[in-house]
Write a protein that holds these residues in place. Structure first.
Motif, PDB file in Angstrom:
ATOM      1  N   THR B 585      62.505  26.845  76.090  1.00  0.00           N
ATOM      2  CA  THR B 585      61.892  28.147  76.350  1.00  0.00           C
ATOM      3  C   THR B 585      60.548  28.331  75.663  1.00  0.00           C
ATOM      4  OG1 THR B 585      63.171  29.073  74.528  1.00  0.00           O
ATOM      5  CG2 THR B 585      64.101  29.309  76.719  1.00  0.00           C
ATOM      6  N   CYS B 586      60.148  27.388  74.848  1.00  0.00           N
ATOM      7  CA  CYS B 586      58.858  27.515  74.148  1.00  0.00           C
ATOM      8  C   CYS B 586      57.731  27.524  75.180  1.00  0.00           C
ATOM      9  CB  CYS B 586      58.667  26.356  73.172  1.00  0.00           C
ATOM     10  SG  CYS B 586      57.016  26.278  72.462  1.00  0.00           S
ATOM     11  N   GLY B 591      51.097  30.320  68.700  1.00  0.00           N
ATOM     12  CA  GLY B 591      51.001  31.421  67.740  1.00  0.00           C
ATOM     13  C   GLY B 591      51.696  31.053  66.447  1.00  0.00           C
ATOM     14  N   ALA B 595      50.446  30.955  62.651  1.00  0.00           N
ATOM     15  CA  ALA B 595      51.062  31.916  61.725  1.00  0.00           C
ATOM     16  C   ALA B 595      51.698  31.225  60.524  1.00  0.00           C
ATOM     17  CB  ALA B 595      52.109  32.749  62.465  1.00  0.00           C
ATOM     18  N   CYS B 596      52.112  29.976  60.688  1.00  0.00           N
ATOM     19  CA  CYS B 596      52.845  29.296  59.609  1.00  0.00           C
ATOM     20  C   CYS B 596      51.968  29.098  58.377  1.00  0.00           C
ATOM     21  CB  CYS B 596      53.360  27.941  60.088  1.00  0.00           C
ATOM     22  SG  CYS B 596      54.215  27.048  58.775  1.00  0.00           S
ATOM     23  N   PRO B 597      52.353  29.670  57.236  1.00  0.00           N
ATOM     24  CA  PRO B 597      51.524  29.506  56.041  1.00  0.00           C
ATOM     25  C   PRO B 597      51.665  28.126  55.390  1.00  0.00           C
ATOM     26  CG  PRO B 597      53.321  31.065  55.623  1.00  0.00           C
ATOM     27  CD  PRO B 597      53.511  30.541  57.018  1.00  0.00           C
ATOM     28  N   PHE B 634      57.157  36.048  64.891  1.00  0.00           N
ATOM     29  CA  PHE B 634      56.007  36.034  65.790  1.00  0.00           C
ATOM     30  C   PHE B 634      56.380  35.630  67.208  1.00  0.00           C
ATOM     31  CE2 PHE B 634      52.580  34.240  68.092  1.00  0.00           C
ATOM     32  CZ  PHE B 634      51.707  35.313  68.062  1.00  0.00           C
ATOM     33  N   ARG B 636      57.210  35.407  70.737  1.00  0.00           N
ATOM     34  CA  ARG B 636      57.511  36.457  71.718  1.00  0.00           C
ATOM     35  C   ARG B 636      58.706  36.110  72.593  1.00  0.00           C
ATOM     36  NH1 ARG B 636      51.820  36.739  71.562  1.00  0.00           N
ATOM     37  NH2 ARG B 636      51.747  34.982  72.986  1.00  0.00           N
ATOM     38  N   SER B 637      58.883  34.820  72.864  1.00  0.00           N
ATOM     39  CA  SER B 637      59.987  34.464  73.757  1.00  0.00           C
ATOM     40  C   SER B 637      61.260  34.157  72.974  1.00  0.00           C
ATOM     41  CB  SER B 637      59.601  33.248  74.597  1.00  0.00           C
ATOM     42  OG  SER B 637      59.409  32.137  73.751  1.00  0.00           O
ATOM     43  N   ASN B 638      61.244  34.455  71.680  1.00  0.00           N
ATOM     44  CA  ASN B 638      62.438  34.265  70.860  1.00  0.00           C
ATOM     45  C   ASN B 638      62.910  32.815  70.873  1.00  0.00           C
ATOM     46  OD1 ASN B 638      63.301  36.427  69.455  1.00  0.00           O
ATOM     47  ND2 ASN B 638      65.285  36.528  70.460  1.00  0.00           N
ATOM     48  N   SER B 639      61.972  31.904  70.829  1.00  0.00           N
ATOM     49  CA  SER B 639      62.345  30.491  70.951  1.00  0.00           C
ATOM     50  C   SER B 639      62.507  29.799  69.604  1.00  0.00           C
ATOM     51  CB  SER B 639      61.295  29.740  71.774  1.00  0.00           C
ATOM     52  OG  SER B 639      61.216  30.309  73.037  1.00  0.00           O
ATOM     53  N   GLU B 647      69.465  34.460  64.715  1.00  0.00           N
ATOM     54  CA  GLU B 647      69.420  35.750  65.405  1.00  0.00           C
ATOM     55  C   GLU B 647      70.828  36.315  65.559  1.00  0.00           C
ATOM     56  OE1 GLU B 647      66.683  37.082  67.622  1.00  0.00           O
ATOM     57  OE2 GLU B 647      65.220  35.898  66.515  1.00  0.00           O
ATOM     58  N   LYS B 648      71.763  35.443  65.894  1.00  0.00           N
ATOM     59  CA  LYS B 648      73.146  35.904  66.085  1.00  0.00           C
ATOM     60  C   LYS B 648      73.693  36.504  64.803  1.00  0.00           C
ATOM     61  CE  LYS B 648      74.771  32.714  69.597  1.00  0.00           C
ATOM     62  NZ  LYS B 648      75.689  31.626  69.879  1.00  0.00           N
ATOM     63  N   ILE B 650      71.955  37.727  62.184  1.00  0.00           N
ATOM     64  CA  ILE B 650      71.255  38.960  61.805  1.00  0.00           C
ATOM     65  C   ILE B 650      71.694  40.110  62.711  1.00  0.00           C
ATOM     66  CG2 ILE B 650      68.979  40.044  61.567  1.00  0.00           C
ATOM     67  CD1 ILE B 650      69.288  37.807  59.585  1.00  0.00           C
ATOM     68  N   PHE B 651      71.833  39.799  64.002  1.00  0.00           N
ATOM     69  CA  PHE B 651      72.239  40.831  64.954  1.00  0.00           C
ATOM     70  C   PHE B 651      73.617  41.384  64.579  1.00  0.00           C
ATOM     71  CE2 PHE B 651      73.878  42.368  69.050  1.00  0.00           C
ATOM     72  CZ  PHE B 651      72.800  43.125  69.474  1.00  0.00           C
TER      73      PHE B 651
END
Lengths: 276, 657
Positions: B585-586, B591, B595-597, B634, B636-639, B647-648, B650-651
């Motif tokens: 899905t990437c 981005g 974004a990665c520091p 960051f 957007r497609s949650n990939s 995610e599971k 945290i959700f």
């Protein structure tokens, strides 16, 4: 020779010389004031192109059709300045290669069409005053001012009323050249962050998430607005996000092809202490 | 089926006084999936941990939640307990009901409700935990030490003596740093050079130490155990391998009136020079900006004098080399503040107003006056010397806010040295407080006062001006409440210690933090004083904060101990909390790459079976990833998902609230 004829013959010669494999433009629509996209693959087909003040759609979204550009060949496309901004953003985000796009640019001002000089992406790269100074249509500008004048409570009510109409058809996503993800976050169901049924909470979540995802990326073409079957004025929320980003970071999306995405890049000189 | 054990800790009264733990246990016992739920006074104690282990074995638990303090305190303790009982250590979660609940609330009922919610959400999370395994990364067992002062030398010697290779980089032509400029050192008054030079020689002769002088670190890439460092060896115009250090070239150089940096401008040097007599390596360098040949294209007298062929080479260029190291010790030291900001003290206007460091050179046997304390203006012995402490330190308006820590001690030392060399001399010291905390320090300042007659005046100086060949020091004695004036022959300013002028820029280049002044930040002021927030980079000496020699040396050895700890194994075990990309899905917008520091995300080609690249997607290097989660937020497609914080998980955690 009018601009329509000029661009018809230019498109025809691009196609017949083999420089481009396809030209994306406008053809006659179902009513006198509507235009529909026309995909010309031969010089003859190019003669059916229409170019007038009704050609307001941003065609750049068609460039992202899966597989269209994978053969490395070039595609010509009719674009207004907002479409050119979209192209610049897409190139900055690695979704397009600049040498695959030939731009047939035009601007509409007070119902009059003018041809834009330059055909390659590079011709429109860099700070383009013409693009930067481009004002939103007066009606949109008025709507923005009307919203700004509201109290936060009134504004919240306004958007609540608007979003309650949303039927989650995702036409806005389909029309937007920036919504190119192979899988949209709203389609993620493990876990299901955004509720897909069309009730107020889910509608809010969807529209706000989309606005966040467009912050600093919206070319203000209004495609979402026009696509919405229930007439939610989506461009207003995007215009507001665009203004926030402009004021906070002096960032005008789509100005050049090498702009770093404003919300994904950081400066080591940032005064915030959390940045090393 | 999940079988979760929940263990509610009282932490003595820390938690139990504000959270009704009985209620918490009752609420959680009924929660779906909770197999066993207990409370105890201290679960971190041995019997407490034993309870957890026994429960894991007896109930075949699939996950454990300890409702106690912050994971920073005891996550490792309970992970270890889980592992000993046969449960994957990453199947443990700590529900923080102390720092985030009992300590910050005053209503027991509400605090209990919150504790229940916190614990419940962690139970929901732990149900979705996956077994994780620590990531192994190889360690290059070679250290880079940046800065060749006493801090860097000590750290390098300690690491090298333990059998590991060290590259010591110094930007000046010689190692030695500020300590080599000092005369005697407090509180024992032993000669600085006499105790330092053996270390310098040991460093350059040590088989495990490679000393690169006149070199600078340009770039650091990589991560703990695996850094690649780009070093610029500045053109010295003298081949140090060929040079014998005879010094003939220095004698013959026509440019002799260049103020010596080492002598703080009190002496001169030539254009081709060694900074000081005991320099290591004792090989000259040509100062390109002052050399007659480089200015006019004519001279080369040094080259003609030199008896070794091609030793002096005017065409020499800067060279670059890349060095692989596993750990970095930053020991870049300090500078003294430019005292000319204090116009009222007359520094720069009157020759006999000098800095403490200049006084060191006057008092030093190797200095411009061969150890005689003489006035720079006329070379006469000063009868009265005034010392002004805090000439920059503890002055938020013009100087720096902090205390430079060493000035009280070195001023007392200066007064002593002056008394020892001029038996009838009169020294007056203006001070704010005498800060002499340290072994033998207070005794030392007392000795300056009682045995060597140093006159201490508590108060500030408002003005120094010249009158009838004397420097009139006008100030106030706050103990007497009276203005005072002292007619002095020389005034010594205890200037503030400040970071190197390029410290902030350097910190950014190598990726460590710094404070408002430019001193480098340690990971934890008390508990991790020599580590930086960047794993594998350590600090020592005055680049972290003002320090005297004993503290600097102690810290240098501490950083060496940290490096050796890291080098004690060939493989390094890292937390498996790293991000991973879902390739399908990437969208390849990069981005996350920007974004990665930690520069941990790369572009990866996805190829079809014929080897043709179909698309490019992001790919996380688990060795570099620090698990900060910036990319996850960051995308957007949650990939992108973060192991241990998926995610599971945290959700589920959020939804349980």
């Amino acid at each position: 020779m009018g601009i329509q004829e000029q661009y018809r013959s230019e498109a025809a010669s691009l196609l017949s010389s083999g420089e481009v494999k396809l030209v994306i433009g406008f053809g006659a629509g179902s009513t006198a004031d509507r235009r529909r996209p026309l995909f010309a693959r031969t010089g003859e087909e190019a003669n059916r192109f229409v170019l007038d003040a009704s050609c307001i759609a941003n065609l750049s979204t068609y460039l992202l059709t899966e597989g269209l550009l994978s053969d490395g060949k070039k595609v010509g496309i009719f674009l207004k300045p907002d479409g050119i901004r979209s192209i610049n953003i897409l190139i900055a985000e690695a979704q397009l290669k600049p040498d695959q796009v030939v731009i047939l640019g035009y601007a509409i001002e007070n119902g009059q069409l003018t041809a834009l000089e330059g055909r390659s992406v590079a011709d429109f790269n860099g700070v383009n005053e013409k693009i930067r100074s481009l004002a939103l249509p007066p009606a949109v500008q008025q709507d923005i001012e009307r919203l700004e004048a509201m109290s936060p409570v009134e504004r919240f009510q306004f958007w609540q009323d608007q979003f309650s109409k949303c039927i989650k058809c995702y036409a806005c996503r389909q029309a937007c050249p920036m919504c190119y993800c192979r899988r949209c976050i709203v389609d993620v169901n493990q876990p299901q962050w955004v509720n897909t049924s069309s009730h107020t909470l889910g509608n809010f979540e969807w529209n706000i998430v989309r606005a966040f995802h467009l912050a600093g990326r919206c070319a203000a073409c209004g495609a979402c607005d026009r696509a919405c079957p229930v007439n939610i004025p989506l461009r207003l929320i995007n215009a507001r996000m665009g203004r926030e980003v402009r004021e906070a970071f002096d960032y005008f999306a789509g100005e050049s092809t090498d702009q770093k995405p404003v919300l994904a890049s950081f400066s080591k000189d940032d005064p915030e202490t959390f940045i090393l | 089926m999940a079988k979760i054990g929940v263990f509610v800790c009282h932490c003595g009264e820390n938690i139990a006084s504000m959270v009704d733990t009985g209620n918490l246990v009752r609420s959680l016992s009924d929660h779906p999936g909770v197999e066993v739920c207990n409370e105890y006074k201290y679960f971190c104690s041995d019997p407490g941990q034993e309870t957890v282990k026994r429960a894991i074995r007896e109930h075949n638990l699939t996950g454990v939640v300890v409702a106690a303090c912050s994971p920073r305190m005891h996550e490792q303790t309970f992970r270890k307990a889980c592992a000993e009982a046969g449960l994957n250590p990453y199947m443990l979660e700590l529900a923080n009901i102390r720092e985030q609940c009992s300590w910050v609330h005053s209503n027991k009922e509400q605090a209990t409700g919150k504790a229940i919610e916190i614990t419940r959400s962690l139970v929901e999370k732990v149900k979705r935990n996956n077994e994780l395994k620590p990531i192994s990364v190889p360690v290059t067992r070679r250290a880079l030490v940046i800065g060749g002062g006493i801090a860097g030398i000590q750290a390098a010697l300690d690491i090298a003596s333990a059998g590991r290779e060290v590259v010591l980089v110094e930007r000046e032509p010689s190692i030695g740093g500020h300590m080599s400029q000092l005369s005697e050192t407090f509180p024992t008054l032993d000669c600085s050079q006499c105790i330092l030079t053996p270390r310098m020689v040991e460093a350059i002769q040590h088989p495990n130490i490679r000393v690169l002088t006149y070199s600078e670190v340009e770039e650091v890439v990589g991560y703990i155990g695996n850094f690649t460092v780009k070093v610029r060896n500045k053109a010295r115009y003298v081949d140090i391998d060929k040079c014998t250090g005879c010094g003939d070239c220095i004698q013959k150089c026509p440019q002799k009136k260049i103020p010596s940096e080492f002598e703080c401008g009190l002496g001169n040097r030539s254009a081709i020079y060694t900074p000081f007599a005991q320099a290591v390596p004792n090989k000259p360098v040509i100062d390109r900006n002052r050399c007659t040949y480089f200015k006019n294209g004519k001279c080369k007298i040094c080259q003609k004098t030199c008896q070794i062929e091609h030793c002096i080479d005017f065409d020499m260029q800067d060279t670059y080399e890349e060095i692989e190291v596993g750990a970095i010790v930053v020991a870049t030291g300090f500078q003294i503040q430019d005292t000319s900001v204090y116009g009222e003290y007359g520094y720069g206007k009157y020759k006999d107003v000098i800095t403490g460091l200049q006084f060191e050179r006057l008092a030093s046997a190797s200095g411009p006056t061969a150890g005689k304390i003489l006035r720079p203006s006329d070379g006469k012995e000063p009868e009265t010397v005034v010392f002004i402490q805090c000439a920059g330190s503890r002055d938020p308006s013009k100087g720096v806010k902090y205390c430079s820590k060493i000035c009280c001690m070195y001023t007392a030392k200066h007064a002593m040295l002056y008394a020892h060399k001029h038996h009838h001399g009169n020294s007056q010291i203006f001070y704010m407080d005498i800060r002499a905390a340290g072994k033998g320090y207070d005794e030392f300042t007392r000795r300056a006062i009682e045995e060597d007659g140093a006159g201490y005046v508590r108060g500030r100086v408002s003005k120094v001006f010249q009158e009838n060949g004397k420097l009139i020091v006008r100030g106030v004695d706050t103990l007497l409440g009276k203005p005072v004036e002292v007619a002095a022959d020389m005034v010594v300013l205890a200037t503030a210690m400040v970071p190197q002028p390029d410290a902030k820029e350097f910190a950014k280049r190598i990726g460590i933090g710094y404070d408002e002044y430019g001193f480098f930040n340690e990971a934890h002021l008390k508990l991790r004083p020599v580590e930086t927030a960047t794993a594998g980079i350590y600090l020592c000496g005055a680049c972290q904060s003002p320090k005297d020699i004993p503290d600097t040396v102690a810290q240098a050895s501490a950083s060496a101990a940290k490096v050796l700890g890291l080098f004690s194994r060939e493989q390094l075990e890292r937390e498996p909390v790293v991000a991973a990309v879902t390739e399908s899905t990437c969208a390849g917008c990069w981005g996350c790459v920007m974004a990665c520091p930690y520069n941990a995300i790369e572009k990866q080609d996805i190829k079809d079976r014929n080897g043709k690249v179909i698309k490019q997607v992001a790919s996380v290097n688990p060795g570099l990833c620090q698990g900060c989660g910036t990319c996850v937020t960051f995308c957007r497609s949650n990939s992108i998902d973060l192991a241990g914080f998926t995610e599971k998980q945290i959700f589920a955690e959020v939804m349980a609230l």
